[in-house]
Design a protein around this motif. Structure first.
Motif, PDB file in Angstrom:
ATOM      1  N   PHE A  65       3.413  90.984  33.757  1.00 38.31           N
ATOM      2  CA  PHE A  65       2.936  89.835  32.990  1.00 38.31           C
ATOM      3  C   PHE A  65       3.624  89.765  31.637  1.00 38.31           C
ATOM      4  O   PHE A  65       3.558  90.706  30.855  1.00 38.31           O
ATOM      5  CB  PHE A  65       1.424  89.940  32.791  1.00 38.31           C
ATOM      6  CG  PHE A  65       0.681  90.126  34.070  1.00 38.31           C
ATOM      7  CD1 PHE A  65       0.524  89.074  34.958  1.00 38.31           C
ATOM      8  CD2 PHE A  65       0.176  91.372  34.409  1.00 38.31           C
ATOM      9  CE1 PHE A  65      -0.149  89.253  36.158  1.00 38.31           C
ATOM     10  CE2 PHE A  65      -0.498  91.562  35.599  1.00 38.31           C
ATOM     11  CZ  PHE A  65      -0.660  90.501  36.481  1.00 38.31           C
ATOM     12  N   LEU A  66       4.275  88.622  31.390  1.00 38.81           N
ATOM     13  CA  LEU A  66       4.817  88.374  30.058  1.00 38.81           C
ATOM     14  C   LEU A  66       3.737  87.623  29.292  1.00 38.81           C
ATOM     15  O   LEU A  66       3.323  86.531  29.680  1.00 38.81           O
ATOM     16  CB  LEU A  66       6.103  87.551  30.124  1.00 38.81           C
ATOM     17  CG  LEU A  66       6.760  87.250  28.786  1.00 38.81           C
ATOM     18  CD1 LEU A  66       7.137  88.536  28.049  1.00 38.81           C
ATOM     19  CD2 LEU A  66       7.998  86.374  28.982  1.00 38.81           C
TER      20      LEU A  66
ATOM     21  N   LYS B 147       5.581  94.291  18.521  1.00 45.75           N
ATOM     22  CA  LYS B 147       6.103  95.431  19.282  1.00 45.75           C
ATOM     23  C   LYS B 147       6.103  95.241  20.792  1.00 45.75           C
ATOM     24  O   LYS B 147       6.545  96.135  21.511  1.00 45.75           O
ATOM     25  CB  LYS B 147       5.325  96.690  18.912  1.00 45.75           C
ATOM     26  CG  LYS B 147       5.518  97.050  17.466  1.00 45.75           C
ATOM     27  CD  LYS B 147       5.126  98.459  17.171  1.00 45.75           C
ATOM     28  CE  LYS B 147       5.363  98.724  15.710  1.00 45.75           C
ATOM     29  NZ  LYS B 147       6.129  99.864  15.435  1.00 45.75           N
ATOM     30  N   TRP B 148       5.625  94.124  21.300  1.00 43.39           N
ATOM     31  CA  TRP B 148       5.633  93.911  22.751  1.00 43.39           C
ATOM     32  C   TRP B 148       5.484  92.431  23.092  1.00 43.39           C
ATOM     33  O   TRP B 148       5.023  91.640  22.279  1.00 43.39           O
ATOM     34  CB  TRP B 148       4.531  94.739  23.436  1.00 43.39           C
ATOM     35  CG  TRP B 148       3.135  94.291  23.107  1.00 43.39           C
ATOM     36  CD1 TRP B 148       2.411  94.632  21.998  1.00 43.39           C
ATOM     37  CD2 TRP B 148       2.310  93.406  23.859  1.00 43.39           C
ATOM     38  NE1 TRP B 148       1.177  94.017  22.029  1.00 43.39           N
ATOM     39  CE2 TRP B 148       1.085  93.265  23.173  1.00 43.39           C
ATOM     40  CE3 TRP B 148       2.480  92.723  25.061  1.00 43.39           C
ATOM     41  CZ2 TRP B 148       0.050  92.470  23.633  1.00 43.39           C
ATOM     42  CZ3 TRP B 148       1.439  91.931  25.528  1.00 43.39           C
ATOM     43  CH2 TRP B 148       0.243  91.816  24.826  1.00 43.39           C
TER      44      TRP B 148
ATOM     45  N   ASN C  92       1.761  94.681  31.514  1.00 40.87           N
ATOM     46  CA  ASN C  92       2.337  93.732  30.571  1.00 40.87           C
ATOM     47  C   ASN C  92       3.767  94.131  30.251  1.00 40.87           C
ATOM     48  O   ASN C  92       4.081  95.322  30.106  1.00 40.87           O
ATOM     49  CB  ASN C  92       1.518  93.687  29.272  1.00 40.87           C
ATOM     50  CG  ASN C  92       0.193  93.003  29.461  1.00 40.87           C
ATOM     51  OD1 ASN C  92       0.050  92.120  30.295  1.00 40.87           O
ATOM     52  ND2 ASN C  92      -0.791  93.410  28.693  1.00 40.87           N
ATOM     53  N   ILE C  93       4.645  93.142  30.142  1.00 40.61           N
ATOM     54  CA  ILE C  93       6.036  93.396  29.775  1.00 40.61           C
ATOM     55  C   ILE C  93       6.074  93.730  28.286  1.00 40.61           C
ATOM     56  O   ILE C  93       5.578  92.964  27.463  1.00 40.61           O
ATOM     57  CB  ILE C  93       6.933  92.194  30.117  1.00 40.61           C
ATOM     58  CG1 ILE C  93       6.983  92.020  31.636  1.00 40.61           C
ATOM     59  CG2 ILE C  93       8.328  92.377  29.525  1.00 40.61           C
ATOM     60  CD1 ILE C  93       7.742  90.784  32.109  1.00 40.61           C
TER      61      ILE C  93
ATOM     62  N   ALA D 171      10.902  96.757  30.391  1.00 39.27           N
ATOM     63  CA  ALA D 171       9.887  97.805  30.272  1.00 39.27           C
ATOM     64  C   ALA D 171       8.510  97.187  30.479  1.00 39.27           C
ATOM     65  O   ALA D 171       8.177  96.177  29.851  1.00 39.27           O
ATOM     66  CB  ALA D 171       9.972  98.474  28.905  1.00 39.27           C
ATOM     67  N   VAL D 172       7.730  97.810  31.381  1.00 39.97           N
ATOM     68  CA  VAL D 172       6.407  97.295  31.746  1.00 39.97           C
ATOM     69  C   VAL D 172       5.369  98.392  31.529  1.00 39.97           C
ATOM     70  O   VAL D 172       5.529  99.511  32.028  1.00 39.97           O
ATOM     71  CB  VAL D 172       6.393  96.823  33.220  1.00 39.97           C
ATOM     72  CG1 VAL D 172       5.017  96.299  33.606  1.00 39.97           C
ATOM     73  CG2 VAL D 172       7.464  95.763  33.462  1.00 39.97           C
ATOM     74  N   ALA D 173       4.300  98.061  30.815  1.00 44.82           N
ATOM     75  CA  ALA D 173       3.233  99.026  30.554  1.00 44.82           C
ATOM     76  C   ALA D 173       2.553  99.424  31.864  1.00 44.82           C
ATOM     77  O   ALA D 173       2.240  98.569  32.695  1.00 44.82           O
ATOM     78  CB  ALA D 173       2.208  98.437  29.592  1.00 44.82           C
ATOM     79  N   ASN D 174       2.326 100.710  32.046  1.00 44.33           N
ATOM     80  CA  ASN D 174       1.685 101.206  33.258  1.00 44.33           C
ATOM     81  C   ASN D 174       0.224 100.771  33.346  1.00 44.33           C
ATOM     82  O   ASN D 174      -0.254 100.401  34.407  1.00 44.33           O
ATOM     83  CB  ASN D 174       1.787 102.733  33.315  1.00 44.33           C
ATOM     84  CG  ASN D 174       1.250 103.293  34.607  1.00 44.33           C
ATOM     85  OD1 ASN D 174       1.624 102.847  35.682  1.00 44.33           O
ATOM     86  ND2 ASN D 174       0.371 104.274  34.501  1.00 44.33           N
TER      87      ASN D 174
END
Length: 176
Positions: free
Chosen positions: A77-78, A84-85, A168-169, A161-164
């Motif tokens: 998900f963007l 920072k993200w 979220n991207i 990079a995607v949060a585990n």
């Protein structure tokens, strides 16, 4: 002239050289850009990214991407995000990186090109690794730019990079 205001492919390339690209363009040169054999088409219809206004919530969904790398079967998900993200981070830190690469493909909109690249990387990543330190998945795939004769003139390895924890991207950029 503002970036993206021109409909002339050669002018787009001239702008790319003004942004620090070392390749000199002539009006007759044409380049193809591909990831995993899928060529970018600047006239393709991309999914529309939701707007992130100054007052929009950080968790507002901008775009959902399919994801075939681990963890399998999940989407990425963007979201609007922040410094920072998410979209705001990508726009602030990596928009010019995407503009430079997009110019080779004849794209006048960095978001359309980034959308295509992020989607391709997440659909068929060449390499995927989990970072326990940051609790995120890193996806990479080769991006190749070829001239009229098919010669490779530049290679990139876009990183997404995607949060585990929440899928979220965090970031996406076309690294060398």
């Amino acid at each position: 002239m503002a970036w993206g205001s021109s409909n002339n492919f050669a002018e787009s390339h001239t702008q790319a050289s003004l942004l620090g690209d070392k390749v000199k363009f002539s009006g007759s040169e044409k380049y193809t850009v591909s990831i995993n054999g899928v060529e970018y088409n600047p006239v393709r219809t991309s999914d529309v990214w939701a707007a992130c206004g100054i007052w929009d919530d950080n968790m507002k969904l901008v775009r959902t991407f399919p994801r075939n790398g681990p963890p399998i079967g999940e989407s990425a998900f963007l979201r609007c995000g922040m410094e920072k993200w998410g979209y705001r981070h990508i726009k602030a830190r990596h928009m010019n990186d995407w503009k430079r690469v997009a110019a080779y493909a004849g794209s006048y909109n960095w978001r359309d090109f980034a959308d295509w690249a992020i989607e391709q990387v997440l659909i068929a990543p060449y390499a995927t690794n989990y970072s326990a330190t940051h609790d995120m998945w890193n996806y990479r795939a080769p991006l190749v730019i070829r001239d009229n004769n098919g010669n490779v003139i530049k290679r990139y390895r876009p990183l997404v990079a995607v949060a585990n924890a929440d899928s979220n991207i965090i970031t996406a950029f076309p690294r060398r």
